[in-house]
Design an enzyme around this catalytic site. Structure first.
Site, PDB file in Angstrom:
ATOM      1  CG  HIS A  57      21.607  70.671  27.444  1.00 53.23           C
ATOM      2  ND1 HIS A  57      19.956  70.419  28.876  1.00 53.23           N
ATOM      3  CD2 HIS A  57      21.299  71.715  27.856  1.00 53.23           C
ATOM      4  CE1 HIS A  57      19.398  71.007  29.089  1.00 53.23           C
ATOM      5  NE2 HIS A  57      20.319  72.365  28.655  1.00 53.23           N
ATOM      6  CG  HIS A  59      20.971  76.763  25.621  1.00 51.24           C
ATOM      7  ND1 HIS A  59      19.208  76.784  25.787  1.00 51.24           N
ATOM      8  CD2 HIS A  59      21.038  75.853  26.196  1.00 51.24           C
ATOM      9  CE1 HIS A  59      19.308  75.813  26.798  1.00 51.24           C
ATOM     10  NE2 HIS A  59      20.023  75.608  27.369  1.00 51.24           N
ATOM     11  CD  GLN A 152      15.959  81.212  29.201  1.00 45.02           C
ATOM     12  OE1 GLN A 152      17.134  80.139  28.150  1.00 45.02           O
ATOM     13  NE2 GLN A 152      15.698  80.600  29.992  1.00 45.02           N
ATOM     14  CG  HIS A 210      16.391  73.676  30.171  1.00 48.09           C
ATOM     15  ND1 HIS A 210      16.209  73.453  29.694  1.00 48.09           N
ATOM     16  CD2 HIS A 210      17.156  74.552  30.700  1.00 48.09           C
ATOM     17  CE1 HIS A 210      17.281  73.342  28.456  1.00 48.09           C
ATOM     18  NE2 HIS A 210      17.541  74.331  29.405  1.00 48.09           N
ATOM     19  CD  GLU A 213      20.124  75.377  34.555  1.00 45.15           C
ATOM     20  OE1 GLU A 213      19.389  75.656  33.786  1.00 45.15           O
ATOM     21  OE2 GLU A 213      21.072  75.628  34.935  1.00 45.15           O
ATOM     22  CG  ASP A 309      23.222  74.413  29.737  1.00 43.28           C
ATOM     23  OD1 ASP A 309      22.664  74.797  29.329  1.00 43.28           O
ATOM     24  OD2 ASP A 309      23.368  74.276  30.893  1.00 43.28           O
TER      25      ASP A 309
HETATM   26 FE   FE2 Z   1      19.955  74.494  29.118  1.00 47.70          FE
END
Ligand code: FE2
Length: 429
Positions: A57, A59, A152, A210, A213, A309
């Site tokens: 995971h 970005h 996102q 995701h 969260e 992440d």
């Molecule tokens: Fe993430």
């Protein structure tokens, strides 16, 4: 004649004094006392030899953008998303590729063999997708890169979110992503999970969302994700990332939820570094840790792996590309400090994450890829405790990175000696 012979290796499963013979980029044998000749011999001197670390995971489109265009003042997830929204219109393919390659170099020197990156699809220009697909091709000889179409700004909350995400899949992105807790309402979050699982089933793609969260104990998107997984026959092909709401949920409810997740064979991806930083920001004291229930999920047989992440981006100003840093934080936040638990966490950083990604030919067994890392540690628990130096990184039988061991010279009161932090100290039990 072997191409490479690594002698005297400790393996993550506890075997010691093993030799690993490599031919044609593949592991030809693992046993003690291999005597056949090899073109190159490396003496591991009782160090740990592991398959590579896998980050399930990340970005990669946001990494190393810290400070652009400004810093995250509140330190929250929501300001991070707002900040990324300010940066996004200025992103260029060239800058995105440059930062991603720089990060991958750093990660590979620390034993990273594969990364699953979420790629933001909210901006219909999809410059992020173009850039990450270019990066995937550029690094393919030394790193396996998987891409997730990640809305996102919310699948329904962003203008034309579904159309942009679908176009990203058409361009060759591998996996369907989502962010149900960021949709406008719980109901729209539920609808986004349904829509995205159906889309994945129709296209024969895996899912990695995701999911929840948040610190909201009543968030229910993990439940929906598990149920939709079963409904669409996607068992074992769906990952739930973060799942931090499970930290705050009622115990009775979780006792029903975890078996449902097990039925869906959900891959679970907590991100301990980022979530110990971001969660609990609305609490006074006591302040919740906000990591999902790792110990209970592992005990229920779920495949748990850990993600890095973020590294130096709008959400997280720390990070190093070292998965042992992730494991080190996981040991603390999940309170998994016994020898067996630390070994399980090392397994999560390697074998479990390879399973999450569905990697073929991974692991220390004959016939698998000769992808290996030699660490300045004797065993997995010590590797995590020391965030051990990765002395050598081997890909398909070739050394692709070297780092000098960390050795300290003592110059105290006339004594002179050298300390190797991985030798001469009490064992790790
Ligand atoms: Fe993430």
């Amino acid at each position: 004649m072997f191409d490479l012979l690594i002698q005297n290796a400790n393996l993550p499963d506890g075997r010691k004094g093993q030799d690993i013979a490599i031919r044609g980029g593949t592991i030809a044998a693992i046993e003690s006392g291999i005597t056949a000749p090899a073109r190159e011999v490396i003496d591991a001197t009782g160090r740990l030899v592991s398959p590579p670390f896998i980050d399930p995971h990340f970005h990669l489109d946001a990494t190393l953008s810290l400070g652009l265009p400004r810093m995250n003042r509140s330190g929250t997830l929501l300001e991070g998303i707002a900040l990324w929204g300010e940066l996004r219109p200025t992103l260029t393919r060239e800058a995105l590729v440059g930062r991603a390659l720089k990060y991958i170099d750093l990660a590979v020197t620390q034993g990273m063999g594969a990364i699953r990156t979420h790629v933001d699809t909210s901006d219909p220009r999809l410059v992020t997708v173009e850039a990450m697909l270019e990066v995937k091709d550029l690094v393919k000889d030394y790193l396996d890169l998987q891409t997730v179409a990640f809305p996102q700004d919310g699948l329904f909350r962003a203008k034309d979110g579904l159309a942009s995400l679908t176009r990203a899949l058409d361009m060759g992105v591998d996996i369907v992503g989502g962010i149900p807790h960021f949709e406008r309402t719980m109901e729209e979050g539920r609808q986004s999970v349904e829509t995205l699982c159906r889309l994945a089933a129709d296209r024969g793609l895996p899912v990695d969302m995701h999911c929840d969260e948040t610190d909201d104990p009543l968030s229910r998107h993990v439940e929906t994700l598990a149920a939709e997984t079963i409904r669409h026959g996607l068992q074992g092909r769906v990952a739930g990332s973060h799942l931090t709401s499970m930290h705050s949920m009622d115990n009775y409810y979780v006792s029903k939820l975890i078996p449902l997740m097990a039925e869906a064979r959900m891959n679970v991806i907590p991100n301990p570094l980022i979530n110990i930083m971001l969660q609990g920001r609305h609490d006074s004291y006591p302040r919740r840790r906000g990591m999902t229930r790792v110990r209970e999920l592992m005990a229920a047989g779920l495949n748990v792996s850990f993600g890095h992440d973020c590294v130096m981006d709008p959400w997280y100003a720390m990070g190093s590309g070292d998965m042992l840093e992730v494991g080190h934080m996981a040991v603390h936040v999940a309170q998994m400090g016994s020898l067996e638990e630390k070994t399980a966490i090392f397994q999560a950083l390697t074998v479990n994450s390879a399973r999450t990604l569905g990697l073929q030919g991974y692991g220390l067994a004959r016939g698998n890829h000769a992808d290996l890392v030699i660490l300045q540690a004797r065993d997995p628990a010590e590797a995590i405790r020391l965030k051990a130096v990765k002395l050598m990184v081997i890909r398909r039988g070739r050394v692709i990175a070297r780092t000098a061991p960390r050795l300290a010279q003592v110059l105290i009161a006339g004594r002179e000696s050298v300390i190797d932090p991985a030798q001469g100290f009490a064992p790790d039990y």
